[in-house]
Design a protein around this motif. Structure first.
Motif, PDB file in Angstrom:
ATOM      1  N   ALA A  17       3.496  17.762 -15.387  1.00 39.42           N
ATOM      2  CA  ALA A  17       2.288  17.636 -16.205  1.00 39.42           C
ATOM      3  C   ALA A  17       1.432  16.466 -15.737  1.00 39.42           C
ATOM      4  O   ALA A  17       0.203  16.528 -15.802  1.00 39.42           O
ATOM      5  N   ASP A  18       2.067  15.401 -15.268  1.00 33.74           N
ATOM      6  CA  ASP A  18       1.299  14.192 -14.960  1.00 33.74           C
ATOM      7  C   ASP A  18       2.057  13.283 -13.999  1.00 33.74           C
ATOM      8  O   ASP A  18       3.226  13.522 -13.679  1.00 33.74           O
ATOM      9  N   LEU A  19       1.365  12.225 -13.597  1.00 32.22           N
ATOM     10  CA  LEU A  19       1.929  11.277 -12.642  1.00 32.22           C
ATOM     11  C   LEU A  19       3.163  10.570 -13.212  1.00 32.22           C
ATOM     12  O   LEU A  19       4.133  10.316 -12.488  1.00 32.22           O
ATOM     13  N   ALA A  20       3.143  10.293 -14.507  1.00 31.01           N
ATOM     14  CA  ALA A  20       4.289   9.597 -15.112  1.00 31.01           C
ATOM     15  C   ALA A  20       5.562  10.426 -14.936  1.00 31.01           C
ATOM     16  O   ALA A  20       6.623   9.895 -14.576  1.00 31.01           O
ATOM     17  N   THR A  21       5.475  11.724 -15.168  1.00 29.76           N
ATOM     18  CA  THR A  21       6.638  12.601 -14.979  1.00 29.76           C
ATOM     19  C   THR A  21       7.032  12.643 -13.514  1.00 29.76           C
ATOM     20  O   THR A  21       8.220  12.582 -13.169  1.00 29.76           O
ATOM     21  N   ALA A  22       6.034  12.729 -12.639  1.00 31.06           N
ATOM     22  CA  ALA A  22       6.311  12.786 -11.195  1.00 31.06           C
ATOM     23  C   ALA A  22       7.064  11.541 -10.748  1.00 31.06           C
ATOM     24  O   ALA A  22       7.971  11.614  -9.908  1.00 31.06           O
ATOM     25  N   ARG A  23       6.719  10.399 -11.318  1.00 32.22           N
ATOM     26  CA  ARG A  23       7.349   9.138 -10.892  1.00 32.22           C
ATOM     27  C   ARG A  23       8.790   9.032 -11.344  1.00 32.22           C
ATOM     28  O   ARG A  23       9.534   8.185 -10.858  1.00 32.22           O
ATOM     29  N   ARG A  24       9.192   9.888 -12.275  1.00 33.21           N
ATOM     30  CA  ARG A  24      10.621   9.911 -12.644  1.00 33.21           C
ATOM     31  C   ARG A  24      11.454  10.699 -11.640  1.00 33.21           C
ATOM     32  O   ARG A  24      12.653  10.475 -11.523  1.00 33.21           O
ATOM     33  N   ILE A  25      10.817  11.632 -10.923  1.00 31.14           N
ATOM     34  CA  ILE A  25      11.613  12.472 -10.015  1.00 31.14           C
ATOM     35  C   ILE A  25      11.433  12.126  -8.548  1.00 31.14           C
ATOM     36  O   ILE A  25      12.221  12.529  -7.718  1.00 31.14           O
ATOM     37  N   ALA A  26      10.374  11.348  -8.224  1.00 28.69           N
ATOM     38  CA  ALA A  26      10.101  10.999  -6.821  1.00 28.69           C
ATOM     39  C   ALA A  26       9.704   9.535  -6.724  1.00 28.69           C
ATOM     40  O   ALA A  26       9.176   8.970  -7.680  1.00 28.69           O
ATOM     41  N   ARG A  27       9.985   8.948  -5.552  1.00 27.22           N
ATOM     42  CA  ARG A  27       9.597   7.547  -5.335  1.00 27.22           C
ATOM     43  C   ARG A  27       8.223   7.493  -4.679  1.00 27.22           C
ATOM     44  O   ARG A  27       8.045   7.952  -3.552  1.00 27.22           O
ATOM     45  N   PHE A  28       7.258   6.941  -5.408  1.00 26.57           N
ATOM     46  CA  PHE A  28       5.867   6.850  -4.945  1.00 26.57           C
ATOM     47  C   PHE A  28       5.637   5.514  -4.253  1.00 26.57           C
ATOM     48  O   PHE A  28       5.885   4.467  -4.841  1.00 26.57           O
ATOM     49  N   ASP A  29       5.131   5.558  -3.021  1.00 29.77           N
ATOM     50  CA  ASP A  29       4.652   4.323  -2.401  1.00 29.77           C
ATOM     51  C   ASP A  29       3.140   4.231  -2.645  1.00 29.77           C
ATOM     52  O   ASP A  29       2.560   5.068  -3.355  1.00 29.77           O
ATOM     53  N   ALA A  30       2.506   3.210  -2.065  1.00 30.34           N
ATOM     54  CA  ALA A  30       1.074   2.980  -2.327  1.00 30.34           C
ATOM     55  C   ALA A  30       0.228   4.174  -1.891  1.00 30.34           C
ATOM     56  O   ALA A  30      -0.700   4.585  -2.588  1.00 30.34           O
ATOM     57  N   ARG A  31       0.592   4.776  -0.734  1.00 32.83           N
ATOM     58  CA  ARG A  31      -0.205   5.910  -0.241  1.00 32.83           C
ATOM     59  C   ARG A  31      -0.086   7.093  -1.196  1.00 32.83           C
ATOM     60  O   ARG A  31      -1.073   7.782  -1.498  1.00 32.83           O
ATOM     61  N   ALA A  32       1.114   7.346  -1.675  1.00 34.76           N
ATOM     62  CA  ALA A  32       1.328   8.477  -2.596  1.00 34.76           C
ATOM     63  C   ALA A  32       0.540   8.276  -3.886  1.00 34.76           C
ATOM     64  O   ALA A  32      -0.045   9.226  -4.424  1.00 34.76           O
ATOM     65  N   LEU A  33       0.509   7.035  -4.359  1.00 38.83           N
ATOM     66  CA  LEU A  33      -0.235   6.763  -5.600  1.00 38.83           C
ATOM     67  C   LEU A  33      -1.726   6.996  -5.405  1.00 38.83           C
ATOM     68  O   LEU A  33      -2.383   7.597  -6.266  1.00 38.83           O
TER      69      LEU A  33
END
Ligand code: TXA
Ligand code: MG
Length: 308
Positions: free
Chosen positions: A60-76
């Motif tokens: 649904a959103d970035l917050a959920t995505a950040r629970r399942i994947a590790r975001f670096d600066a480029r991904a954000l």
């Protein structure tokens, strides 16, 4: 039935391990609970898909995505600019239980995307967790871009199907891997140029099959032979035109105005329509290669069997 009732019914089916045909802005997906290995296995079976080819977790959103994947600066940067929308990021997996091992095909990476279609968003909100959703075609066939095509392809395996009308984009999402060096695994409506403007050059994925398992199989193919870069059709050929061209039997024009977005939205439906007439071959007019043209030409080369 009212729309919110349909959504709640679909979410309930997903909670029970059922599959749901879900419209997105790119193509129709066959959705299942990403955390439920039995539901995910049923997706592979329904598609006839090799289980080494991992699925995208829709959130649904970035917050959920950040629970399942590790975001670096480029991904954000990319997620903040292009989500919700037709961009999938391949990242190191974080909480591996939320997206089961089978959905990731055993990889330590995970593909995530937050779709923009209102029905997909409503379903994700009602379900409350990540959903895997490969394109709703049987493996090796063109992705469905209309409700009727989706139901024809995998409807028999679905507990319910949501009609979101024709898909606005018509090509699968852009897939970018941000592991070591950023690379473009699949071109799409978010173009190479748009991504490179934010995070710099993208490597080609062709060389690295392990990073893009989907490239190992022939994809997007109709039954007919395809002939690309055709200025005119030969006798017995169906013709997919682009730009001004006389209408007539056996001719489908991707975009009379020569508009790439319109051509992308029409591509799979026109391929299917031409294929149904059982022509000697489907001739396709040249399509310019820049912007969205990179994604259209990628799908055409795959349909013709030139790649993978
Ligand atoms: O637009 C879309 O992305 C549609 C809609 C329904 O959201 N979905 C879709 O899913 O096209 P699918 O399964 O047909 O294509 C997913 C692609 C495959 O080429 C797969 O190999 C790649 O994403 N992929 C998934 N997880 C990956 C991973 N961990 N590493 C590399 N590639 C991955
Ligand atoms: Mg697919």
């Amino acid at each position: 039935m009212e729309r919110h009732q349909q959504i709640d019914q679909a979410a309930a089916a997903l909670r029970q391990g059922g599959l749901v045909i879900m419209p997105t802005e790119t193509v129709y997906g066959l959705a299942a609970d990403a955390a439920d290995p039995r539901a995910v296995a049923a997706v592979y079976v329904a598609k006839g898909r090799p289980s080494f080819n991992p699925l995208i977790a829709h959130v649904a959103d970035l917050a959920t995505a950040r629970r399942i994947a590790r975001f670096d600066a480029r991904a954000l940067v990319l997620a903040e600019r292009f989500w919700p929308g037709p961009l999938t990021l391949v990242l190191p997996a974080a909480d591996e239980a939320a997206v089961c091992d089978l959905a990731r095909a055993g990889l330590d990476t995970v593909a995530v995307r937050s779709p923009a279609h209102p029905l997909a968003r409503a379903l994700l909100a009602s379900f409350g967790g990540p959903l895997v959703a490969p394109s709703a075609n049987r493996s090796g066939r063109p992705s469905p871009t209309t409700f009727a095509d989706a139901v024809e392809e995998t409807g028999a395996a679905a507990a319910c199907a949501l009609d979101g009308g024709p898909c606005a984009i018509g090509l699968e999402s852009t897939v970018v891997a941000l592991l070591d060096q950023p690379s473009l695994l699949r071109p799409g409506a978010v173009t190479r140029e748009q991504i490179e403007a934010l995070i710099g050059p993208l490597a080609e994925a062709e060389a690295d099959a392990r990073r893009s398992p989907g490239r190992l199989t022939r994809h997007y193919a109709p039954a007919s032979l395809i002939r690309l870069e055709a200025e005119v059709p030969l006798a017995g050929e169906a013709f997919l035109a682009f730009g001004p061209h006389a209408a007539g039997p056996g001719v489908w024009n991707l975009s009379p105005a020569g508009d790439l977005a319109e051509a992308a939205a029409n591509l799979f439906a026109h391929l299917r329509a031409a294929d149904r007439t059982r022509p000697l071959a489907i001739a396709v007019a040249p399509i310019p290669g820049q912007g969205l043209g990179e994604a259209i030409n990628d799908r055409l080369r795959r349909a013709a069997g030139y790649v993978g």
